[in-house]
Design a protein around this motif. Structure first.
Motif: not given
Length: 224
Positions: A23, A83, A86, A92
């Motif tokens: 990810s 990050n 996400l 994730i």
């Protein structure tokens, strides 16, 4: 089935291969491309955000601005913010909630700043250990306090980012677990609270990236 509450932050998808860290590479797919003749609204929004951030960082680096410094800091902001964002999507892994990821970002920045400062501005770095106006009797203690403060900076940077990411995810997980065996009205109330908390987490994802970059910028200005 989770063995404990913190197992949601364990970066392992199976016994044979770990895909959670993939990810982190998804940021490449969200990077705005500049070769389009007509940029999309998302690209315009991202570019405007970068321009605003560049102006603020340029003000902070006015006395010690180096070529490409703001570009490095903006790239760091984009990496952390994407990050963080996400990680709010289902299934994730939030890489910035892991101390290994945050320390890998904070430690090289701190070491670079310290090495550059002590090699190029040694006298200034020694003078910075004793703030102006310190009584002579307290100088020895101030040197110890300032030295410890400098040494723990990468730890505080990394722990602050990881702890804020973990806190929001843990709260969302606790609310989800409590809603499983609750009544319909309670479940509806918890769902509304989760939506509000998720909105707050979206803001926290950007704020924590901004705080990380601004603190790194302020640390770099102290060596000049």
């Amino acid at each position: 089935m989770m063995t404990n509450l913190f197992s949601i932050f364990d970066p392992s998808t199976s016994q044979s291969i770990s895909l959670n860290w993939v990810s982190t590479l998804l940021i490449i797919l969200s990077t705005p491309y500049l070769y389009w003749v007509i940029p999309s609204r998302l690209q315009i929004l991202i570019i405007n955000m970068f321009n605003i951030l560049n102006k603020e960082l340029s003000i902070l680096l006015s006395n010690s601005k180096k070529p490409g410094m703001t570009f490095l800091l903006i790239s760091l902001f984009w990496l952390i913010s994407m990050n963080n964002s996400l990680g709010l999507l289902p299934h994730i892994f939030t890489s910035t909630s892991h101390i290994m990821m945050t320390l890998s970002l904070a430690l090289p920045i701190w070491m670079t700043i310290m090495l550059f400062g002590w090699l190029n501005n040694t006298t200034h770095m020694f003078a910075h250990l004793v703030p102006q106006g310190t009584p002579p009797a307290l100088m020895m203690f101030m040197v110890c306090i300032e030295s410890i403060s400098n040494l723990i900076r990468p730890i505080t940077l990394s722990v602050r980012l990881a702890a804020n990411m973990i806190a929001g995810h843990l709260l969302l997980t606790l609310l989800s677990n409590s809603a499983v065996m609750s009544s319909l009205s309670t479940t509806l109330t918890i769902s509304i609270a989760q939506i509000a908390l998720l909105t707050l987490e979206m803001a926290v994802a950007l704020i924590q990236a901004y705080v990380f970059v601004v603190l790194s910028t302020l640390y770099s200005t102290e060596i000049h």
